[in-house]
Design a protein around this motif. Structure first.
Motif, PDB file in Angstrom:
ATOM      1  N   THR A 141      20.274  13.660   9.301  1.00  0.00           N
ATOM      2  CA  THR A 141      19.585  12.413   8.984  1.00  0.00           C
ATOM      3  C   THR A 141      18.187  12.843   8.577  1.00  0.00           C
ATOM      4  O   THR A 141      17.613  13.252   8.905  1.00  0.00           O
ATOM      5  N   THR A 142      17.586  11.225   7.869  1.00  0.00           N
ATOM      6  CA  THR A 142      16.706  11.354   7.655  1.00  0.00           C
ATOM      7  C   THR A 142      15.706   9.584   8.152  1.00  0.00           C
ATOM      8  O   THR A 142      16.524   9.408   7.955  1.00  0.00           O
ATOM      9  N   HIS A 143      14.391   9.764   8.837  1.00  0.00           N
ATOM     10  CA  HIS A 143      13.936   8.756   9.238  1.00  0.00           C
ATOM     11  C   HIS A 143      12.740   8.555   8.483  1.00  0.00           C
ATOM     12  O   HIS A 143      11.661   9.202   7.962  1.00  0.00           O
ATOM     13  N   LEU A 144      12.501   6.934   8.241  1.00  0.00           N
ATOM     14  CA  LEU A 144      11.365   6.527   7.673  1.00  0.00           C
ATOM     15  C   LEU A 144      10.371   5.228   8.432  1.00  0.00           C
ATOM     16  O   LEU A 144      11.474   4.314   8.825  1.00  0.00           O
ATOM     17  N   VAL A 145       9.427   5.967   8.682  1.00  0.00           N
ATOM     18  CA  VAL A 145       8.152   4.761   9.125  1.00  0.00           C
ATOM     19  C   VAL A 145       7.623   5.024   7.715  1.00  0.00           C
ATOM     20  O   VAL A 145       6.549   5.366   7.393  1.00  0.00           O
ATOM     21  N   ALA A 146       7.183   3.286   7.485  1.00  0.00           N
ATOM     22  CA  ALA A 146       6.033   2.955   6.454  1.00  0.00           C
ATOM     23  C   ALA A 146       4.903   1.821   6.943  1.00  0.00           C
ATOM     24  O   ALA A 146       4.982   0.813   7.845  1.00  0.00           O
ATOM     25  N   GLU A 147       3.695   1.533   6.918  1.00  0.00           N
ATOM     26  CA  GLU A 147       2.847   1.105   7.036  1.00  0.00           C
ATOM     27  C   GLU A 147       1.137   0.570   6.090  1.00  0.00           C
ATOM     28  O   GLU A 147       1.355   1.431   5.223  1.00  0.00           O
ATOM     29  N   GLN A 148       0.613  -0.329   6.472  1.00  0.00           N
ATOM     30  CA  GLN A 148       0.174  -1.345   5.045  1.00  0.00           C
ATOM     31  C   GLN A 148      -1.028  -1.187   5.945  1.00  0.00           C
ATOM     32  O   GLN A 148      -1.760  -1.149   6.277  1.00  0.00           O
ATOM     33  N   ILE A 149      -1.685   0.493   5.450  1.00  0.00           N
ATOM     34  CA  ILE A 149      -2.955   1.151   6.684  1.00  0.00           C
ATOM     35  C   ILE A 149      -4.430   0.569   5.629  1.00  0.00           C
ATOM     36  O   ILE A 149      -5.979   0.126   6.292  1.00  0.00           O
ATOM     37  N   SER A 150      -4.349  -0.522   4.621  1.00  0.00           N
ATOM     38  CA  SER A 150      -5.334  -1.170   4.294  1.00  0.00           C
ATOM     39  C   SER A 150      -5.109  -2.208   2.671  1.00  0.00           C
ATOM     40  O   SER A 150      -3.889  -2.043   2.660  1.00  0.00           O
ATOM     41  N   HIS A 151      -5.541  -2.870   2.652  1.00  0.00           N
ATOM     42  CA  HIS A 151      -4.748  -4.165   2.001  1.00  0.00           C
ATOM     43  C   HIS A 151      -6.350  -4.779   0.661  1.00  0.00           C
ATOM     44  O   HIS A 151      -6.020  -5.054  -0.060  1.00  0.00           O
ATOM     45  N   HIS A 152      -7.499  -4.389   0.913  1.00  0.00           N
ATOM     46  CA  HIS A 152      -8.569  -4.743  -0.504  1.00  0.00           C
ATOM     47  C   HIS A 152      -8.982  -2.470  -0.043  1.00  0.00           C
ATOM     48  O   HIS A 152     -10.015  -2.811   0.435  1.00  0.00           O
ATOM     49  N   PRO A 153      -9.316  -2.223  -1.103  1.00  0.00           N
ATOM     50  CA  PRO A 153      -7.416  -1.675  -1.856  1.00  0.00           C
ATOM     51  C   PRO A 153      -6.199  -1.587  -1.524  1.00  0.00           C
ATOM     52  O   PRO A 153      -6.620  -1.434   0.063  1.00  0.00           O
ATOM     53  N   PRO A 154      -5.039  -2.205  -1.527  1.00  0.00           N
ATOM     54  CA  PRO A 154      -4.456  -1.734  -1.061  1.00  0.00           C
ATOM     55  C   PRO A 154      -3.801  -0.125  -1.074  1.00  0.00           C
ATOM     56  O   PRO A 154      -3.626   0.174  -2.114  1.00  0.00           O
ATOM     57  N   ILE A 155      -3.605   0.562  -0.092  1.00  0.00           N
ATOM     58  CA  ILE A 155      -3.212   1.624   0.335  1.00  0.00           C
ATOM     59  C   ILE A 155      -1.950   1.476   1.667  1.00  0.00           C
ATOM     60  O   ILE A 155      -1.907   0.683   2.424  1.00  0.00           O
ATOM     61  N   SER A 156      -0.501   2.424   1.103  1.00  0.00           N
ATOM     62  CA  SER A 156       0.563   1.874   1.771  1.00  0.00           C
ATOM     63  C   SER A 156       0.738   3.953   2.439  1.00  0.00           C
ATOM     64  O   SER A 156       0.546   4.986   1.624  1.00  0.00           O
TER      65      SER A 156
END
Length: 474
Positions: free
Chosen positions: A201-216
């Motif tokens: 099994t693998t696990h994923l966590v994602a977060e939007q760390i900037s909106h302008h400019p968009p960086i994920s």
């Protein structure tokens, strides 16, 4: 409880692909579901993303905003279906005129709804495939073979450019996405060397760390084989009148603690062509690298560009050399990112197959953490009603809901500028002393854990760590 059928999804570490304006490509989900903890399956990113079936909300009422997970399904529609309907062509060309010559991410331009996919970019990029190469990388016996495995992980991500897709929804600042990836119990897959290996099994966590400019930011880990990778997805697009030039500043950091190895990965730029003829195609251009200081190895891959009036090409060529002796070639990489890529080790007469993008079928499938145990800033919680309206074809409702969310975010941003609200600090990611963003969140829990508590614990740790100044990753 009303039951709904579930289609199998195929899960690639889509590292660093995805233009922010049209076909979103790269950086890069199956548990048995019970009545008390349903898991929505993340469908494989398919060539038919412009006409996929409606999102399936698994609850008794079937409405958006359910406490259960949303299942993404593949569409049986014609793969050659156009991305822009005839009724929207004039609006599309007007939009192109408005962005001509502009750095799209430096100006605030509303992308027309008909150009958007009913997914947040966090979820779109979280549609991972071919994870067997990722989980098995630490099991390779030599530093050179482990380097080849990491290069293969990079190559598998490039095939996302083959999909016909519109632009995903730009995530709001602080939006998160959680998912887990599994292969059927007992499944084994061949490694690059030909041996069979388990697929944990693998696990994923994602977060939007900037909106302008968009960086994920994305973090994927496999505890069983002790491998983890953090991807910072950062792409800027500019329309030049004929195509979109995509500057890819994305990078990834892949760690194998058992070997003390850390791999730094960069990604190629791209050109989105066929814009005026509405036959969008994305071509990788330039070069990308994988380096590992511990093993003193570096891979450089170059993409052959299309010539004027020439045929499109998908060829790539690369070398693996010692960092301190780049003229000594230990292996060469060749082939096409849309087809078969191979490695030829120094001294070998025949190449060894690495990956065939035209004929890959990953055993991994994925599940999204359901709403019942997730916080209210997940992609599904933020955009669920918008996605449902888009899938239902109710563009008026979708536009209003989307505008309401964006206006709320603009007010929060203005309050931050005025000092009424503290600056946003990413919960799961922070830069190290060299500015390289890394995962700093808690250990990712299993699929059935309380992700509300997990998120709250991460936020509390961030608050404590930033009480006396900016947070730095170790």
């Amino acid at each position: 409880m009303a039951k709904s059928s579930k289609s199998k999804s195929k899960a690639s570490l889509a590292l660093g692909s995805a233009p922010d304006l049209a076909p979103a490509v790269p950086p890069t989900l199956h548990h048995a579901a019970s009545e008390s903890a349903l898991h929505g399956r993340i469908g494989r990113q398919h060539e038919l993303t412009s006409s996929m079936e409606a999102l399936d909300i698994e609850d008794d009422e079937g409405g958006a905003g359910s406490k259960h997970a949303v299942a993404l399904r593949e569409s049986p529609a014609d793969a050659d279906a156009g991305l822009i309907e005839s009724g929207n062509k004039d609006s599309f060309f007007s939009f192109l005129k408005s962005i001509l010559g502009k750095d799209i991410d430096s100006v605030r331009i509303n992308v027309p709804l008909f150009l958007l996919e009913p997914y947040s970019n966090l979820e779109f990029m979280g549609m991972l495939e071919d994870l067997e190469f990722f989980v098995q990388a630490p099991t390779q016996p030599t530093p050179l073979e482990r380097m080849v495995s990491v290069v293969t992980v990079l190559i598998t991500s490039l095939k996302k450019a083959m999909a016909k897709a519109k632009k995903p929804i730009n995530p709001v600042l602080g939006e998160v996405f959680y998912a887990h990836f599994d292969a059927p119990e007992g499944t084994q897959a061949a490694t690059i060397g030909g041996a069979k290996g388990p697929l944990p099994t693998t696990h994923l966590v994602a977060e939007q760390i900037s909106h302008h400019p968009p960086i994920s930011a994305f973090h994927l880990e496999c505890p069983a084989t002790q491998v983890g990778v953090t991807l910072i997805h950062d792409i800027k697009a500019k329309y030049n009148g004929l195509s979109f030039a995509l500057q890819n500043s994305s990078y990834a950091t892949l760690n194998m603690p058992a070997h003390g190895e850390e791999y730094h990965i960069t990604y190629p730029d791209a050109n989105l062509i066929g814009v005026l003829t509405l036959s969008f195609r994305l071509l990788w251009t330039g070069s990308c690298t994988v380096t590992c200081a511990k093993s003193n190895l570096q891979t450089t891959i170059t993409f052959k560009e299309k010539r004027w009036f020439g045929r499109e090409t998908h060829e790539l060529a690369g070398t693996i050399t010692p960092i301190d002796n780049p003229k000594k070639v230990l292996a060469t990489i060749g082939g096409e990112w849309t087809g078969l890529t191979t490695v030829t080790y120094a001294g070998d007469k025949e190449p060894t197959p690495l990956f065939d993008a035209s004929n890959s079928a990953s055993p991994y499938t994925g599940t999204v953490v359901p709403d019942a145990i997730a916080p209210d800033n997940t992609s599904h919680a933020v955009w669920g009603d918008v996605m449902a309206a888009m899938r239902a074809g109710d563009s008026g409702k979708a536009h209003k809901l989307k505008t309401d969310i964006e206006n709320k975010q603009r007010k929060i941003a203005k309050d931050r500028e005025d000092g009424k609200v503290p600056p946003y600090v990413p919960v799961f990611f922070a830069p190290d002393d060299q500015g390289r963003v890394r995962y700093v969140g808690p250990k990712i829990p299993p699929a059935n854990a309380d992700y509300k508590a997990f998120t709250a614990a991460a936020a509390a740790a961030t608050a404590a760590a930033t009480a006396s100044g900016p947070r730095r990753a170790a």
